[in-house]
Design an enzyme around this catalytic site. Sequence first.
Site, short mmCIF file in Angstrom:
data_model
loop_
_atom_site.label_atom_id
_atom_site.label_comp_id
_atom_site.label_asym_id
_atom_site.label_seq_id
_atom_site.Cartn_x
_atom_site.Cartn_y
_atom_site.Cartn_z
CD1 TRP A 104 50.92 55.94 11.21
CD2 TRP A 104 52.13 55.60 13.24
NE1 TRP A 104 50.53 57.00 12.04
CE2 TRP A 104 51.22 56.86 13.27
CE3 TRP A 104 52.73 55.08 14.25
CZ2 TRP A 104 51.33 57.43 14.44
CZ3 TRP A 104 53.10 55.98 15.27
CH2 TRP A 104 52.17 57.06 15.40
CG ASP A 176 49.54 49.56 12.39
OD1 ASP A 176 48.56 49.73 12.72
OD2 ASP A 176 50.28 50.33 12.51
CE LYS A 200 44.93 55.81 14.49
NZ LYS A 200 45.28 57.11 14.72
C1 PLP Z 1 48.98 53.30 11.49
C2 PLP Z 1 48.95 53.52 12.85
N1 PLP Z 1 50.02 52.66 13.62
C3 PLP Z 1 50.25 52.99 14.91
C4 PLP Z 1 49.91 54.26 15.49
C5 PLP Z 1 50.43 54.27 16.91
O1 PLP Z 1 49.11 53.90 17.53
P1 PLP Z 1 49.25 54.68 19.12
O2 PLP Z 1 49.30 55.90 19.41
O3 PLP Z 1 47.93 53.75 19.83
O4 PLP Z 1 50.48 53.77 19.85
C6 PLP Z 1 48.94 54.88 14.82
C7 PLP Z 1 48.47 56.09 15.66
O5 PLP Z 1 47.91 56.82 15.07
C8 PLP Z 1 48.54 54.58 13.43
O6 PLP Z 1 47.75 55.54 12.73
#
Ligand code: PLP
Length: 366
Positions: A104, A176, A200
């Site tokens: 991520w 994040d 989550k």
């Molecule tokens: C740590 C993290 N950041 C970003 C995201 C991306 O999230 P989204 O699918 O809501 O854009 C996720 C999705 O699983 C994630 O676990």
Amino acid sequence: MARRVWNFSAGPGALPLPVLEHARDELLAHSDVGASVLELSHRSPAFEALIDEAERNLRELLDVPQTHRVLFLQGGASLQFSMVPMNLLRSAGAPAAYVLTGSWSTKAIAEARKEGETVVVWDGAGSGFATVPDTLEGLAPGGAYLHVTSNETVEGVELPPGFEPPADEEPPLVCDASSDFLSRPIPLERYGLLYAGAQKNAGPAGLTVVMVHEGLLERIPDGLPSMLDYRIHAEHRSLYNTPPTFAVYVLALVTRWLRDEIGGLEEMAERNRGKAALLYEAIDASDGFYRGHAAPEARSLMNVTFRLPNEELERAFVEQAAANDLVELKGHRTVGGIRASVYNAMPLEGVHELRGFMDEFRERSS
Ligand SMILES: Cc1ncc(COP(=O)(O)O)c(C=O)c1O
């Protein structure tokens, strides 16, 4: 009640059963308004009460300082990968620093590079993203901000509690926190901006919570598209356009549950430590049959990732677990193996079931 399984999905993940039951019970008619929450105008007093409650509960649970605005946005955490640098990097006159701990944060930095100068100040790629930095202090002197991913959902590594450097000695910390939001207390006063997709620990998909220090709003360049400008959302208290009303409602219920039934984030963190420990103990006691991906000091309490001796056994594990009502255990395609996501809503009982299955599967297969 329809059959329910133990759901170890990485996201959207399990929601607390009492929250689902509450939402079901009032789905047709919300309190005394005589219409479903799905049918309420976002400008109605009933919805305003809900969005106010969602913010109030978050402020109470996380002890959010008055200096920080709470925003309810859309576009997922992925849109924050772009909004953060658009708002905070374009006019900063200094590069943004990124801590690269996994999949991520790799995506976050790729988007930031489209907006301005970025530097990777810590890189875990050499360890296969199994480790996290010991400290963040001094990593990014004078930068526009320092971006971290507190929990890497794919690899299952998490920054330890208390990783945040003091705000006054470092560039603004941007985090994040999508996959460990509300799983433990956090010192928000040390953060410039924190964002988290709700799906989550906080509610359904479609809602992203952003908490931002109001001082950072002054840095935002003029001329951004309105929907991508934090100032606009802050000025309109997240009602500039139609927010994801049902997701905000469920967030209000989840935060109520955390406060009233769990007893707050200290207690939640204690339970999460206990749940994750059960699974890591199974890994550590398996004589190498289960191999944890994360280095012990980087182990995530939310996503427990591990391999088995070969892919055939991994497939058998996932299949046989599912036959025992333990579902969504297949690891992310980029790392393979097994991933058990044990977010807030996964009860201890479900983790005991998985632990029992792990021990039994190993005995049968090794
Ligand atoms: C740590 C993290 N950041 C970003 C995201 C991306 O999230 P989204 O699918 O809501 O854009 C996720 C999705 O699983 C994630 O676990």
